[in-house]
Every structure is written in C-alpha cells, then in structure tokens.
Design a protein around this motif. Structure first.
Motif, short mmCIF file in Angstrom:
data_model
loop_
_atom_site.label_atom_id
_atom_site.label_comp_id
_atom_site.label_asym_id
_atom_site.label_seq_id
_atom_site.Cartn_x
_atom_site.Cartn_y
_atom_site.Cartn_z
N GLU A 52 0.93 -1.27 0.07
CA GLU A 52 -0.01 0.06 0.18
C GLU A 52 0.83 1.24 0.01
OE1 GLU A 52 -2.43 0.28 3.51
OE2 GLU A 52 -0.59 -0.39 4.76
N ARG A 53 0.12 2.26 -0.41
CA ARG A 53 0.88 3.79 -0.25
C ARG A 53 0.37 4.46 1.08
NH1 ARG A 53 0.29 6.70 -5.67
NH2 ARG A 53 -1.91 5.57 -5.55
N LYS A 54 1.28 5.04 1.77
CA LYS A 54 0.93 6.16 2.96
C LYS A 54 1.92 7.32 2.70
CE LYS A 54 -0.55 2.47 6.26
NZ LYS A 54 -0.45 2.04 7.80
N GLN A 55 1.06 8.28 2.41
CA GLN A 55 1.71 9.49 2.22
C GLN A 55 2.80 9.43 1.13
OE1 GLN A 55 3.00 11.06 6.11
NE2 GLN A 55 0.85 11.41 6.60
N ASN A 56 4.13 9.78 1.49
CA ASN A 56 5.12 9.53 0.60
C ASN A 56 5.89 8.26 0.58
OD1 ASN A 56 4.57 12.26 -0.45
ND2 ASN A 56 5.75 13.30 0.92
N GLU A 57 5.43 7.30 1.18
CA GLU A 57 5.90 6.03 1.40
C GLU A 57 5.20 5.03 0.83
OE1 GLU A 57 8.66 5.96 5.34
OE2 GLU A 57 6.69 6.59 5.78
N GLY A 58 6.11 4.28 0.06
CA GLY A 58 5.40 2.77 -0.07
C GLY A 58 5.76 1.60 0.89
N VAL A 59 4.76 0.64 1.30
CA VAL A 59 4.89 -0.19 2.26
C VAL A 59 4.37 -1.41 1.96
CG1 VAL A 59 4.39 -0.47 4.87
CG2 VAL A 59 4.10 1.88 3.89
N PHE A 60 5.12 -2.49 2.30
CA PHE A 60 4.99 -3.72 2.18
C PHE A 60 4.86 -4.62 3.50
CE2 PHE A 60 9.33 -4.17 0.67
CZ PHE A 60 9.61 -5.60 1.87
N HIS A 61 3.71 -5.46 3.59
CA HIS A 61 3.70 -6.03 4.96
C HIS A 61 3.61 -7.37 4.84
CE1 HIS A 61 1.93 -2.32 6.64
NE2 HIS A 61 1.36 -2.13 5.50
N VAL A 62 4.30 -8.18 5.85
CA VAL A 62 4.51 -9.58 5.85
C VAL A 62 3.67 -9.89 7.31
CG1 VAL A 62 5.73 -11.60 5.64
CG2 VAL A 62 6.22 -9.65 4.31
#
Length: 518
Positions: free
Chosen positions: A436-446
């Motif tokens: 997902e995208r949060k503000q100016n960051e891309g995040v991947f969750h495991v």
C-alpha cells in the motif's frame, strides 16, 4: 563492519610520538594575549586621560592670564592722560593689586621699554621675548611665550596698550605666571596614572590567569580522560571507554564541548561493545560447522577403509551440509561488511525528501516484484508439500526508487522467516502479504500466524546474531533481519515489527516513493 579493517593496527600504534617537544600552554597564551590587550587599552586610556588633563590644566592657566591681562589693559587706559606721552607719573592699578591672583605677576612697559608698573608679586625679573614684545608694539597683536626663571617655566602673555583715543600703541602689558604648580600637577598625574596602570595590568594578568585556569579546567579533564582511555602498560591497553568527563555547571560552550565529548564516548563504547559482540558471535557461529567438518573429515581419514559405503556417504553429506552453512554464513558476513563500508557514501534521506537521482537507483514496481516472489515461494511450498498458506492481501500499484536485488532480498528474508516460524508452530499457518501507499512512502507488509516474539526480545531482533529463545529451535544464524534492516536503511527506508507471542508477527518495510508517485 569490515573484519579486515578491524584487525588492522591503528596508526597511533605505529607512529612514534615526538620526544623533547612539550605542548604549549594554552593558559599562558591566553594570559599573554589578555595581558597584551589590557596593556594596549590601558596605554590608550592613559594617553587620552593625560592629554585631556594636560590640555585642561594649561587652558585654565591661559584663561586666568587672559582675564588678568584684559583687566590690566582696561585699568591702564582709564589712568592714561589725554596728552602725549599719555602716561601718568605713576600707575596704581588698585584693582589688580586687590585681585592679587596667586602666581600671576603684572608689568606695564612703554615703547621705550621702561617699566610703568610692576605688581607686588612680580617675578624678578619677568622674562622678556623681544620679538613677541616688538610685534605687539608695532602690529598691535597679542602674543605669548614661555621663559625660564630660576629653573622654573614661566608663561608670559603680551597684550598691547593703545592711547586713550585708540589711534596709536603706546606700550604693552606683560602678564606672567609660573607654570611650576601646573607642571608638578601634570608630572604627578603621569606618575599616578602609570602606577595605577601597572597595578591594573598586574591584577589583570593575575585575574586573567585565574579566569583562564577556571575556564580551561574542563579541558584538563578531557585530556586526562582521553589519556586514561588510551593508557597502556607494557604494551597492553588498560584503558576503559566507560570513563566520562565530569560535567561542570552552567550551559556555556565549554559545557557543550564536554557533553559532546561524553556523547562521543558513549557512541564509541556502544560501537566497541557491538564490535566485540559481533566478533564473538561470528566466531561462535563459524566454530560449530568448522568443528563438525573437521570431525567428519578426521573420522573419514581414520576409518575410510573400514566404513561401509552408505556410512561414508552419510559422513560426506554431513560435511557438505556444514560447508554450505559456512558458505552462507560467510556470504552474509561479507554482505554486512560491504554495507558497513559503504554506509558513509549511501544517501540516507527522510521519507518526505527527494532521493538524489545519482544514488537513487532504478524505479521498482514494488507490487510486481512482491507478486513475482510470492509465485516462486508458492511453487517451493508445493514441492515441499507444505500445508502453509501464502495469501496476497490488499495490493496497490506502488513504485519506489532503489536497487531491485536489495528489495528482493529484504522480501525474501522476511518471507523465509515467516515460513520458518509459522511452520514450526505445529499447525497449519497463514502468511499474508500486502502492498500500500501511505503519504510519501510505499509499504509492504508480511503478516504471519507463527510463534510470535516476546516483548522483551522485540527491540533486539534487528541486532546481529541475536536470536530469541522461541527461535533457537530453528536453524539460522541470526543475521537475516539485521541484513534486511541494513539494506532498508541504505534504500532510505526502515523496517518496523509488531508481534503477539503465540499469535504471530507483522513486519512492515517502508520505502520512499518514486518522484512520479509523490
């Protein structure tokens, strides 16, 4: 952290210190500069005071003489007779005698140089200057000069006397004043100022020495602490980085220097402890497989001819697996060493800042890279006939700038950990990945449903060779999460972890978005 660099001797161990040259005293230098500044200021101040005082004293004497001369001329003109030669038989000038200015003598001369009047306190004789007197008699211009009487300086004011109707100059008035008292006052003032200047200068030097000693005392503490830290006895280092400089009172620049020095010692002590722990842990991890390989090979060397084929193959397989473990461990150590060596040249930026184009790397589609890796891992789990479920949750198109190999390695480390500690739970587990995208960051969750991490272990899971008690039953070196954390920082991102013991863990990798998506 480079083991090669760490094992090299420091330059200070091989560079001899210069002998016979003692360091200069900063306290003495400051005192000299301070004393020199005080001396210059005192000299300027004394010169100014003496100049103004001298001018004032002599100006007062001149003013008194001018006043007396004006009164004398006015009184003489009142006593003149209307006919030539205009001079009366005698001049009384009672007002002048009554005035009787101390130290002032008055004399009246006609054009022939005859004294028509001399005051009771007249100097004997009043010094004359023919040129000044002649100029007053011929031109009618007042003048003054200084003469010497009995070794004393005498100031003489010359003022012309005109006839009753003012048509001609008939004489001059001489007003003389001894400058002895003024000269003595000026000399006394010189002596007083010089004496006071010397006293102030000496007191300033002593005070400057005391002040600099007090101000620089913390520097002595820094020097002492540094020497104690690097102290050696018979070539053996005996110092300790646990020593600190005592913090003085206040909040001035020196206190800031000491605080910074102590903070530097804190960092050095932490780095040294981490280095020692790293070397100890690396040695421990390397010793176990090396010992196993050595034992298997020694066993083969001794009993090779007596061992059945299957037993020899089993011993060789054990040695081979240990060499693979050694190779994997060495590769991980080299990766960490290269990361440490290049940490000063890699641009580490905040998530809300633009990544420099030169060091940002290529644009990576984070969702595609993760989905491709998931397909590969599902194939591996299918071959292993694992009951573990690997599912894809919420996926958004996310583009980041970085190194694809580093991002894939981070993903693979987190997914391998999730698979390892979820399979070991003893039941069918579930691993869910999302982007997902949060503000100016891309995040991947495991996210997994594995054994979880205890709260006391959670702050240390990214440390090298750290393994929680729950994880010790699984094979591993304790370097995976540390490598992932280091790579994420090099990409300008970070890793966070949340966990509930017995319920599972969630690892999140935050990376700055490419400029096109910000």
């Amino acid at each position: 952290m480079s083991l090669k660099n760490n094992l090299q001797p420091s330059q200070s161990e091989h560079t001899p210190k210069p002998e016979g040259k003692q360091p200069g005293s900063l306290r003495l230098q400051l005192m000299i500069w301070y004393g020199g500044l005080v001396a210059v200021l005192l000299t300027l101040f004394a010169f100014l005071v003496l100049y103004l005082s001298t001018q004032t004293l002599y100006a007062n004497a001149n003013q008194a003489m001018n006043t007396v001369a004006a009164v004398v001329v006015n009184n003489v003109r009142h006593e003149l007779v209307p006919q030539e030669p205009y001079w009366p038989p005698s001049l009384s000038l009672k007002a002048i005698d009554t005035y009787n200015e101390p130290g002032i003598s008055v004399a009246v001369l006609d054009l022939n140089g005859k004294f028509r009047y001399t005051s009771d306190s007249a100097l004997t004789p009043i010094p004359k200057n023919a040129n000044v007197i002649r100029e007053a008699q011929t031109v009618g211009r007042s003048g003054e000069y200084v003469g010497i009487v009995d070794g004393e300086r005498v100031k003489v004011e010359v003022m012309p006397v005109s006839s009753p109707h003012g048509e001609a100059i008939i004489g001059v008035v001489l007003v003389a004043k001894s400058l002895k008292e003024v000269d003595e006052t000026v000399v006394g003032l010189h002596v007083l100022i010089i004496t006071l200047g010397l006293v102030v200068f000496v007191v300033g030097l002593v005070g400057g020495w005391a002040i600099t000693a007090n101000v620089l005392r913390p520097l002595a503490g820094i020097t002492k602490t540094a020497r104690n830290i690097v102290a050696t006895v018979h070539g053996t280092h005996v110092g300790s980085l646990s020593q600190r400089v005592q913090r003085p009172r206040g909040h001035d620049e020196m206190v800031q220097v000491i605080d910074t020095f102590n903070e530097m010692l804190d960092s050095l002590e932490s780095a040294t402890k981490a280095q020692r722990r790293f070397i100890a842990d690396a040695s421990h991890e390397l010793r176990a497989p090396l010992t196993s390989v050595q034992g298997n090979l020694a066993f083969l060397q001794r009993y090779l001819d007596d061992m059945p084929t299957e037993e020899r193959r089993a011993v060789l397989n054990g040695a081979y697996e240990d060499t693979l473990r050694l190779a994997r461990l060495v590769d991980e150590l080299l990766l960490l060493a290269r990361a440490d060596a290049s940490s000063d040249t890699v641009a580490i930026v905040d998530a809300n800042k633009e990544v420099p184009e030169k060091k940002a790397g290529e644009i990576i589609e984070l969702d595609h890279t993760l989905l491709q890796l998931i397909r590969q891992l599902r194939g591996r789990l299918s071959l292993d006939k694992s009951q573990l479920k690997l599912e894809v949750g919420h996926i958004e198109p996310v583009r980041v700038r970085g190194d694809e190999e580093s991002i894939r390695r981070i993903m693979l480390i987190l997914l391998d950990n999730a698979i390892k500690y979820t399979q070991g739970k003893g039941e069918v587990g579930l691993i869910t990945v999302s982007v997902e995208r949060k503000q100016n960051e891309g995040v991947f969750h495991v996210q997994d449903t594995g054994i979880g991490i205890d709260p006391g272990d959670l702050p240390h899971i990214f440390e090298r060779f750290y393994r929680a008690d729950r994880a010790r039953s699984q094979h591993g070196t304790g370097l995976g999460l540390s490598i992932a954390h280091t790579l994420a920082e090099q990409l300008g991102g970070r890793i966070t972890a949340e966990s509930v013991p017995g319920e599972g863990s969630t690892f999140s990798v935050w990376l700055p978005l490419a400029r096109s998506q910000q």
